[in-house]
Scaffold this active site. Structure first.
Site, short mmCIF file in Angstrom:
data_model
loop_
_atom_site.label_atom_id
_atom_site.label_comp_id
_atom_site.label_asym_id
_atom_site.label_seq_id
_atom_site.Cartn_x
_atom_site.Cartn_y
_atom_site.Cartn_z
N ASP A 3 -15.54 37.35 -22.20
CA ASP A 3 -15.98 38.64 -22.74
C ASP A 3 -17.23 38.15 -23.43
O ASP A 3 -17.78 39.17 -24.25
CB ASP A 3 -15.28 39.43 -23.17
CG ASP A 3 -14.31 39.29 -24.34
OD1 ASP A 3 -14.42 38.13 -24.74
OD2 ASP A 3 -13.86 39.69 -25.22
N GLU A 4 -17.74 37.03 -23.91
CA GLU A 4 -18.63 36.52 -25.06
C GLU A 4 -19.43 35.46 -24.66
O GLU A 4 -18.97 34.59 -24.06
CB GLU A 4 -18.09 36.52 -26.39
CG GLU A 4 -17.16 35.48 -26.62
CD GLU A 4 -16.80 35.61 -28.03
OE1 GLU A 4 -17.49 35.59 -29.12
OE2 GLU A 4 -15.72 35.14 -28.37
N ASP B 197 -21.42 40.28 -26.90
CA ASP B 197 -20.03 40.47 -26.94
C ASP B 197 -19.58 41.62 -25.93
O ASP B 197 -20.13 43.09 -26.07
CB ASP B 197 -19.45 40.51 -28.19
CG ASP B 197 -17.88 40.73 -28.27
OD1 ASP B 197 -17.13 40.37 -27.35
OD2 ASP B 197 -17.35 41.25 -29.33
#
Length: 383
Positions: free
Chosen positions: A126-127, A11
């Site tokens: 974003d992950e 993350d």
């Protein structure tokens, strides 16, 4: 639980805000909120310094996209209305969103990870999940190599949690933020996972957490010790059985290295409520822009779609959706706009609107489009 599995959840730390701090390094260590429009863009002064927009000066209907950890310490979190956030952090800096930059850095960090561990499940901008089962005896070393590669490619930090499954890995990645690395084994569950609030488990939403709390179940430990009959009585057989499994740290989901998207959409929340009649020209401009951007998204990703839909949210927050299925798939902006306009004719437009969205579903690869449909321009509600 498979003891041989090593699943990582990566993350990026305060991703959008961190990208903006690369551009504005003088803001490091200060409360910064991302989510403003173009009017909140910093102004460069003659001496080379910048004048920033303060939260206290904001007037509008926007929502917080993300915030720095300093702003979060003041109670400002994503999805919060900016006006409410301004009451909590009036001196915080407000910056506009720049999704083009965020997509660029998203691509860079994922490429860096793939160069080391290519078994990746993309979970958003974003992950990601990473299957590290091939390195059972060197998982910490590999995770540190991944963190270093991400930083070298982006100058940004990330947090990684490694565990025997995806559910535990996601929780682990949040335990030591920012720039954290957490390795969790089955023996760590009672010590590190059970004391956490039950809502930390991905899949237990606010309503379920509220129902659990009403039953005296606040933590994961409480959930693990709850009587199955009690859970079944309040949540039904399927969900109660799932609650019992995840509380014990059981999750058999594989890392999906590829999945086809079900739909692609674009939507926008207006700075002020707009009316289909009084603000016809402005709505028409926004509507067309959404369709053009959606067509660009489809082209870039190589898809076309047959189902065109709209999403409206009125000033009272009531929402409505409509869709239409075309005889042939399309990725053309004009055809999308025409079909979405037909959907608009099927919804009440007598109240003010706060959000408008357009969606394309029933996707197929662009190569499947043999002959594009010919759209006939008609009179639309705000064309």
């Amino acid at each position: 639980m498979d003891a041989d599995r090593r699943i990582a959840h990566l993350d990026m730390d305060a991703f959008y805000a961190s990208v903006e701090l690369l551009r504005y390094p003088e803001l490091r260590g200060r409360p910064v909120v991302i989510g403003g429009g173009s009017a909140t863009k910093p102004v460069e002064l003659p001496d080379g310094s910048r004048q920033y927009f303060r939260m206290r000066d904001y007037v509008g209907r926007g929502v917080v996209t993300t915030s720095t950890y300093e702003a979060r310490a003041l109670g400002v979190f994503s999805a919060m209305g900016i006006m409410k956030a301004a009451q909590l952090a009036p001196d915080a800096i407000l910056l506009p969103t720049d999704f083009e930059s965020y997509r660029k850095y998203s691509r860079l960090f994922k490429e860096a990870v793939a160069s080391i561990a290519p078994q990746i499940e993309d979970r958003g901008i974003d992950e990601i999940y990473i299957d590290l089962s091939a390195w059972p005896d060197a998982v910490e070393e590999v995770a540190r190599r991944i963190k270093a590669a991400v930083h070298a490619a982006t100058s940004l930090t990330c947090s990684i949690g490694v565990a025997p499954n995806k559910m535990l890995a996601k929780i682990s990645s949040e335990l030591d933020k920012p720039d954290g690395l957490t390795i969790l084994t089955r023996g760590d569950i009672e010590r590190r996972i059970w004391p956490l609030p039950a809502r930390k488990i991905n899949g237990i939403g606010p309503k379920a957490a509220e129902k659990l709390a009403a039953l005296g179940i606040e933590t994961v430990a409480d959930l693990a010790r709850a009587a199955p009959n009690l859970l079944r009585a309040h949540f039904g057989r399927s969900y109660s059985e799932w609650l019992g499994r995840v509380a014990q740290g059981i999750d058999d989901r594989p890392v999906q290295t590829y999945s086809e998207p079900k739909s692609i959409s674009r939507e926008t929340t207006f700075e002020r409520d707009l009316h289909a009649r009084a603000d016809r020209a402005r709505l028409s401009e926004i509507f067309t822009a959404l369709c053009v951007r959606l067509a660009d998204d489809l082209k870039r990703k190589g898809y076309v779609g047959r189902t065109i839909g709209i999403k409206l949210k009125y000033a009272d927050f009531r929402g409505v959706t409509r869709d239409i299925t075309l005889p042939e798939p399309t990725g053309d902006a004009g055809a999308i706009r025409q079909a979405a306009g037909e959907c608009l004719k099927r919804v009440p437009l007598d109240k003010k609107l706060r959000l408008l969205g357009v969606r394309v579903g029933s996707l197929s690869h662009k190569d499947a489009l043999i002959e594009p449909p010919r759209a006939v321009q008609g009179e639309l509600p705000f064309s």
